[in-house]
Design a protein around this motif. Sequence first.
Motif, mmCIF file in Angstrom:
data_model
loop_
_atom_site.group_PDB
_atom_site.id
_atom_site.type_symbol
_atom_site.label_atom_id
_atom_site.label_comp_id
_atom_site.label_asym_id
_atom_site.label_seq_id
_atom_site.Cartn_x
_atom_site.Cartn_y
_atom_site.Cartn_z
ATOM 1 N N LEU A 19 21.626 19.065 -1.968
ATOM 2 C CA LEU A 19 22.398 19.944 -1.039
ATOM 3 C C LEU A 19 22.378 21.599 -1.958
ATOM 4 O O LEU A 19 21.948 22.505 -1.354
ATOM 5 N N ARG A 20 22.523 21.267 -3.322
ATOM 6 C CA ARG A 20 22.508 22.427 -4.055
ATOM 7 C C ARG A 20 20.997 22.909 -4.219
ATOM 8 O O ARG A 20 21.118 24.035 -4.048
ATOM 9 N N GLN A 21 20.041 22.148 -4.429
ATOM 10 C CA GLN A 21 18.578 22.497 -4.211
ATOM 11 C C GLN A 21 18.256 22.969 -3.029
ATOM 12 O O GLN A 21 17.441 24.123 -3.009
ATOM 13 N N SER A 22 18.814 22.583 -1.931
ATOM 14 C CA SER A 22 18.338 23.250 -0.552
ATOM 15 C C SER A 22 19.022 24.525 -0.392
ATOM 16 O O SER A 22 18.323 25.443 0.016
ATOM 17 N N MET A 23 20.523 24.799 -1.018
ATOM 18 C CA MET A 23 20.873 26.101 -1.066
ATOM 19 C C MET A 23 20.149 27.251 -1.811
ATOM 20 O O MET A 23 19.879 28.139 -1.468
ATOM 21 N N GLU A 24 19.441 26.676 -2.893
ATOM 22 C CA GLU A 24 18.752 27.581 -3.771
ATOM 23 C C GLU A 24 17.626 27.829 -3.338
ATOM 24 O O GLU A 24 17.143 29.149 -3.353
ATOM 25 N N THR A 25 16.913 26.803 -2.562
ATOM 26 C CA THR A 25 15.776 26.989 -1.880
ATOM 27 C C THR A 25 16.009 28.076 -0.589
ATOM 28 O O THR A 25 15.115 29.189 -0.637
ATOM 29 N N ALA A 26 17.059 28.014 0.114
ATOM 30 C CA ALA A 26 17.283 29.044 1.236
ATOM 31 C C ALA A 26 17.534 30.505 0.628
ATOM 32 O O ALA A 26 16.904 31.373 1.136
ATOM 33 N N MET A 27 18.224 30.447 -0.744
ATOM 34 C CA MET A 27 18.258 31.765 -1.158
ATOM 35 C C MET A 27 17.047 32.339 -1.735
ATOM 36 O O MET A 27 16.690 33.825 -1.474
ATOM 37 N N ARG A 28 16.168 31.569 -2.190
ATOM 38 C CA ARG A 28 14.941 32.136 -2.476
ATOM 39 C C ARG A 28 13.983 32.744 -1.449
ATOM 40 O O ARG A 28 13.070 33.530 -1.712
ATOM 41 N N VAL A 29 14.177 32.334 -0.287
ATOM 42 C CA VAL A 29 13.286 32.626 1.009
ATOM 43 C C VAL A 29 14.249 33.729 1.670
ATOM 44 O O VAL A 29 13.738 34.029 2.774
ATOM 45 N N GLY A 30 15.297 33.812 1.184
ATOM 46 C CA GLY A 30 16.104 35.192 1.805
ATOM 47 C C GLY A 30 17.408 34.892 2.618
ATOM 48 O O GLY A 30 17.898 35.808 3.140
ATOM 49 N N ALA A 31 17.699 33.574 2.544
ATOM 50 C CA ALA A 31 18.902 33.357 3.311
ATOM 51 C C ALA A 31 20.422 33.858 2.565
ATOM 52 O O ALA A 31 20.235 33.786 1.350
ATOM 53 N N ARG A 32 20.888 34.477 3.389
ATOM 54 C CA ARG A 32 22.456 35.001 2.759
ATOM 55 C C ARG A 32 23.489 34.056 3.235
ATOM 56 O O ARG A 32 24.547 34.060 3.019
ATOM 57 N N ARG A 33 23.083 33.306 4.406
ATOM 58 C CA ARG A 33 23.970 32.287 5.183
ATOM 59 C C ARG A 33 23.106 31.341 5.843
ATOM 60 O O ARG A 33 22.105 31.516 6.183
ATOM 61 N N VAL A 34 23.730 30.245 5.601
ATOM 62 C CA VAL A 34 23.238 28.927 6.040
ATOM 63 C C VAL A 34 23.867 28.375 7.125
ATOM 64 O O VAL A 34 25.136 28.295 6.871
ATOM 65 N N ILE A 35 23.589 27.938 8.312
ATOM 66 C CA ILE A 35 24.079 27.201 9.409
ATOM 67 C C ILE A 35 23.582 25.815 9.580
ATOM 68 O O ILE A 35 22.530 25.678 9.549
ATOM 69 N N THR A 36 24.392 24.912 9.711
ATOM 70 C CA THR A 36 24.079 23.578 9.855
ATOM 71 C C THR A 36 24.582 22.882 11.285
ATOM 72 O O THR A 36 25.413 23.507 11.837
ATOM 73 N N VAL A 37 23.969 21.849 11.812
ATOM 74 C CA VAL A 37 24.451 20.809 12.950
ATOM 75 C C VAL A 37 24.360 19.730 12.247
ATOM 76 O O VAL A 37 23.763 19.102 11.678
ATOM 77 N N SER A 38 25.882 19.334 12.160
ATOM 78 C CA SER A 38 25.859 18.287 11.143
ATOM 79 C C SER A 38 27.071 17.076 11.729
ATOM 80 O O SER A 38 28.025 17.429 12.374
ATOM 81 N N PRO A 39 26.908 15.904 11.375
ATOM 82 C CA PRO A 39 28.015 14.848 11.545
ATOM 83 C C PRO A 39 29.127 15.347 10.556
ATOM 84 O O PRO A 39 29.229 16.081 9.739
ATOM 85 N N LEU A 40 30.396 14.923 10.943
ATOM 86 C CA LEU A 40 31.656 15.445 10.423
ATOM 87 C C LEU A 40 31.643 15.224 8.789
ATOM 88 O O LEU A 40 32.186 15.718 8.015
ATOM 89 N N GLY A 41 30.838 13.946 8.458
ATOM 90 C CA GLY A 41 30.695 13.585 7.112
ATOM 91 C C GLY A 41 30.395 14.730 6.174
ATOM 92 O O GLY A 41 30.427 14.760 4.828
ATOM 93 N N ILE A 42 29.562 15.792 6.786
ATOM 94 C CA ILE A 42 29.000 16.656 5.739
ATOM 95 C C ILE A 42 30.216 17.726 5.274
ATOM 96 O O ILE A 42 30.027 18.270 3.965
ATOM 97 N N GLU A 43 31.364 17.567 5.877
ATOM 98 C CA GLU A 43 32.389 18.376 5.328
ATOM 99 C C GLU A 43 32.927 17.705 3.990
ATOM 100 O O GLU A 43 33.328 18.548 3.243
#
Length: 178
Positions: A113-137
């Motif tokens: 998850l941390r690596q995914s967020m770092e990757t998202a920021m590298r490509v310009g993401a300021r926010r990320v949204i997911t469709v997730s099962p409740l366990g992701i919380e």
Amino acid sequence: MADLGRYRHKVFVEKLGWQLQCEHGLEYDQFDRDDTIYVLAKNDDDQIIGTARLLPTSKPYLLGEVFPQLLNGQLPPCSSDIWELSRFAAVDFDSSSTSALRQFSSEAAISLLRQSMETAMRVGARRVITVSPLGIERLLRRAGFEAARAGAPMKVDGMSIFANWINPSKNAWRSAEH
């Protein structure tokens, strides 16, 4: 890509029982495009033990196209600085201590998850949204991420899922590392 498709089929179709259209034991959908960004975790034997998919919301994406009802009446985001995280899983099928449900609490899942967020920021993401099962919380809380539901959870094919906003900034989760 074939290894990724087999891994996703094993996690989402075989273990979690999702009813997905798959051919030849490979799980792909219309959002697996040439511009899709994948983050993979591999073990020492170079086997996939985790995956995440990142898509800009300025193009078609899972939440916007398939699950807009999870946004509580709001329009799906459409911006180059908002990215979707989907098909997130961290299951090591070669480990006796890993189950499909444990994917939301393992150290490997937090690292992915941390690596995914770092990757998202590298490509310009300021926010990320997911469709997730409740366990992701639980995973997000454990990892120290700033996150908020975009709408109430809903049952889809017998599973409770929800849309969730995540602040990808490392400052938002740095304190949880210690």
